[in-house]
Design a protein around this motif. Structure first.
Motif, PDB file in Angstrom:
ATOM      1  N   GLU A  24       0.840  -1.186   0.000  1.00  0.00           N
ATOM      2  CA  GLU A  24       0.000   0.000   0.000  1.00  0.00           C
ATOM      3  C   GLU A  24       0.883   1.247   0.000  1.00  0.00           C
ATOM      4  OE1 GLU A  24      -2.894  -0.202   3.127  1.00  0.00           O
ATOM      5  OE2 GLU A  24      -3.290  -2.345   2.784  1.00  0.00           O
ATOM      6  N   LYS A  25       0.261   2.391  -0.163  1.00  0.00           N
ATOM      7  CA  LYS A  25       1.005   3.650  -0.235  1.00  0.00           C
ATOM      8  C   LYS A  25       1.312   4.137   1.184  1.00  0.00           C
ATOM      9  CE  LYS A  25      -0.832   4.987  -4.734  1.00  0.00           C
ATOM     10  NZ  LYS A  25      -1.572   6.005  -5.521  1.00  0.00           N
ATOM     11  N   ILE A  26       2.196   3.382   1.818  1.00  0.00           N
ATOM     12  CA  ILE A  26       2.553   3.638   3.218  1.00  0.00           C
ATOM     13  C   ILE A  26       4.060   3.741   3.358  1.00  0.00           C
ATOM     14  CG2 ILE A  26       2.597   2.653   5.546  1.00  0.00           C
ATOM     15  CD1 ILE A  26      -0.094   1.352   4.938  1.00  0.00           C
ATOM     16  N   ILE A  27       4.508   4.786   4.053  1.00  0.00           N
ATOM     17  CA  ILE A  27       5.892   4.925   4.495  1.00  0.00           C
ATOM     18  C   ILE A  27       5.892   4.625   5.995  1.00  0.00           C
ATOM     19  CG2 ILE A  27       7.867   6.465   4.775  1.00  0.00           C
ATOM     20  CD1 ILE A  27       6.812   8.068   2.386  1.00  0.00           C
ATOM     21  N   TYR A 108       4.575  -3.916   8.597  1.00  0.00           N
ATOM     22  CA  TYR A 108       5.771  -4.182   7.795  1.00  0.00           C
ATOM     23  C   TYR A 108       5.383  -4.760   6.430  1.00  0.00           C
ATOM     24  CZ  TYR A 108       9.434  -3.619  11.422  1.00  0.00           C
ATOM     25  OH  TYR A 108      10.332  -3.130  12.341  1.00  0.00           O
ATOM     26  N   GLN A 109       4.481  -5.730   6.451  1.00  0.00           N
ATOM     27  CA  GLN A 109       4.147  -6.465   5.232  1.00  0.00           C
ATOM     28  C   GLN A 109       3.454  -5.605   4.188  1.00  0.00           C
ATOM     29  OE1 GLN A 109       1.893  -9.643   7.012  1.00  0.00           O
ATOM     30  NE2 GLN A 109       3.685 -10.984   7.238  1.00  0.00           N
ATOM     31  N   LYS A 110       2.662  -4.627   4.608  1.00  0.00           N
ATOM     32  CA  LYS A 110       1.913  -3.831   3.640  1.00  0.00           C
ATOM     33  C   LYS A 110       2.563  -2.489   3.318  1.00  0.00           C
ATOM     34  CE  LYS A 110      -1.346  -1.632   6.903  1.00  0.00           C
ATOM     35  NZ  LYS A 110      -2.791  -1.461   7.225  1.00  0.00           N
ATOM     36  N   SER A 111       3.635  -2.124   4.030  1.00  0.00           N
ATOM     37  CA  SER A 111       4.316  -0.854   3.772  1.00  0.00           C
ATOM     38  C   SER A 111       5.221  -0.971   2.556  1.00  0.00           C
ATOM     39  CB  SER A 111       5.132  -0.418   4.989  1.00  0.00           C
ATOM     40  OG  SER A 111       4.274  -0.161   6.090  1.00  0.00           O
ATOM     41  N   SER A 112       5.261   0.064   1.752  1.00  0.00           N
ATOM     42  CA  SER A 112       6.094   0.060   0.547  1.00  0.00           C
ATOM     43  C   SER A 112       7.497   0.578   0.816  1.00  0.00           C
ATOM     44  CB  SER A 112       5.435   0.913  -0.547  1.00  0.00           C
ATOM     45  OG  SER A 112       4.210   0.352  -0.965  1.00  0.00           O
ATOM     46  N   ILE A 113       7.606   1.592   1.684  1.00  0.00           N
ATOM     47  CA  ILE A 113       8.883   2.265   1.948  1.00  0.00           C
ATOM     48  C   ILE A 113       9.114   2.323   3.451  1.00  0.00           C
ATOM     49  CG2 ILE A 113      10.144   4.461   1.753  1.00  0.00           C
ATOM     50  CD1 ILE A 113       8.583   4.997  -0.838  1.00  0.00           C
ATOM     51  N   ALA A 177      13.950  13.470  -2.202  1.00  0.00           N
ATOM     52  CA  ALA A 177      14.177  13.177  -3.619  1.00  0.00           C
ATOM     53  C   ALA A 177      14.207  11.675  -3.871  1.00  0.00           C
ATOM     54  CB  ALA A 177      15.471  13.828  -4.088  1.00  0.00           C
ATOM     55  N   LEU A 178      14.886  10.933  -3.011  1.00  0.00           N
ATOM     56  CA  LEU A 178      14.961   9.475  -3.173  1.00  0.00           C
ATOM     57  C   LEU A 178      13.591   8.830  -2.981  1.00  0.00           C
ATOM     58  CD1 LEU A 178      18.291   8.787  -1.255  1.00  0.00           C
ATOM     59  CD2 LEU A 178      17.930   8.601  -3.724  1.00  0.00           C
ATOM     60  N   ILE A 183       8.477   6.515  -5.371  1.00  0.00           N
ATOM     61  CA  ILE A 183       7.028   6.690  -5.465  1.00  0.00           C
ATOM     62  C   ILE A 183       6.586   6.854  -6.910  1.00  0.00           C
ATOM     63  CG2 ILE A 183       5.172   8.333  -4.955  1.00  0.00           C
ATOM     64  CD1 ILE A 183       6.553   8.755  -2.198  1.00  0.00           C
ATOM     65  N   GLU A 184       7.379   7.552  -7.689  1.00  0.00           N
ATOM     66  CA  GLU A 184       7.021   7.822  -9.077  1.00  0.00           C
ATOM     67  C   GLU A 184       7.394   6.683 -10.025  1.00  0.00           C
ATOM     68  OE1 GLU A 184       9.013  11.512  -9.729  1.00  0.00           O
ATOM     69  OE2 GLU A 184       7.611  12.663  -8.484  1.00  0.00           O
TER      70      GLU A 184
END
Length: 228
Positions: A24-27, A108-113, A177-178, A183-184
């Motif tokens: 998911e879109k999670i940091i 942890y499992q669903k976080s992307s970053i 930036a990183l 994300i992009e």
């Protein structure tokens, strides 16, 4: 370096938090909440929150920042968490202290970053104790496929291969930036996630026990080249 004596590092045995689930879109950041002080091992959640808010102000949409961890025992530690909560108002930032282990694993499992900032704003040579000693939470995040972006100091340098299984950053502009680079480009997140999982296995219980066995063999049989 100080004693001029050879040494060997045995990395901590890290918990496997995988397998990864649908990302998911999670940091995510996982660390104890300590107020800053000359002796505290401050995890700099305030810096991460500040950077995320700047990304949101700059146009980032649909992403969330989750700050997870136990709260220290002092009133100052509790006040630090309240400061974070107040600063998070009207932003997709979630302060989550003392969650259950199963919920932590799921995060942890669903976080992307995975973000990490310990050591930021300190002089490494003068304050080595303020740096990240190793970074067990980074390895845990990698085992669940979250791509780490960690401050370039201390233990994370020995965990992260920049551009392969994560990134190291030196200032907040580089952190942002990183993060935007990943994300992009969802393909980069996917490929680096696979590498993160693979590299996390270098720090599992089996590797820890094998390393300890080699060291013990070298101590009881000095002719064995156990440092190789």
């Amino acid at each position: 370096k100080r004693w001029g004596y050879p040494s060997v590092v045995v990395y901590s045995a890290c918990q496997n938090m995988g397998p990864p689930s649908t990302k998911e879109k999670i940091i995510l950041n996982v660390a104890r909440f300590f107020a800053d002080s000359p002796i505290a091992h401050h995890k700099r959640q305030d810096i991460l929150q500040h950077a995320f808010k700047q990304l949101v102000d700059g146009g980032l949409r649909d992403w969330e920042l989750h700050l997870v961890g136990m709260i220290g025992r002092t009133n100052e530690d509790k006040a630090f968490v309240e400061q974070l909560r107040n600063a998070a108002a009207n932003y997709p930032v979630y302060i989550r202290p003392a969650i259950e282990f199963s919920a932590l694993r799921h995060m942890y499992q669903k976080s992307s970053i995975y973000w990490h900032a310990t050591g930021y704003g300190t002089a490494e040579a003068e304050q080595p104790g303020k740096q990240e000693h190793f970074g067990m939470s980074i390895v845990e995040a990698m085992s669940a496929g979250a791509v780490p972006i960690a401050f370039n100091s201390g233990g994370p340098r020995e965990i992260i291969d920049p551009g392969v299984n994560g990134y190291l950053w030196n200032d907040l502009s580089e952190l942002k930036a990183l993060s935007l680079r990943l994300i992009e480009n969802p393909y980069s997140i996917q490929s680096m996630s696979v590498e993160a999982v693979r590299c996390s296995k270098l720090f599992d219980v089996g590797e820890f026990l094998a390393r300890m066995d080699r060291i013990i063999e070298g101590l009881v049989a000095p002719n064995i080249s156990w440092l190789a």
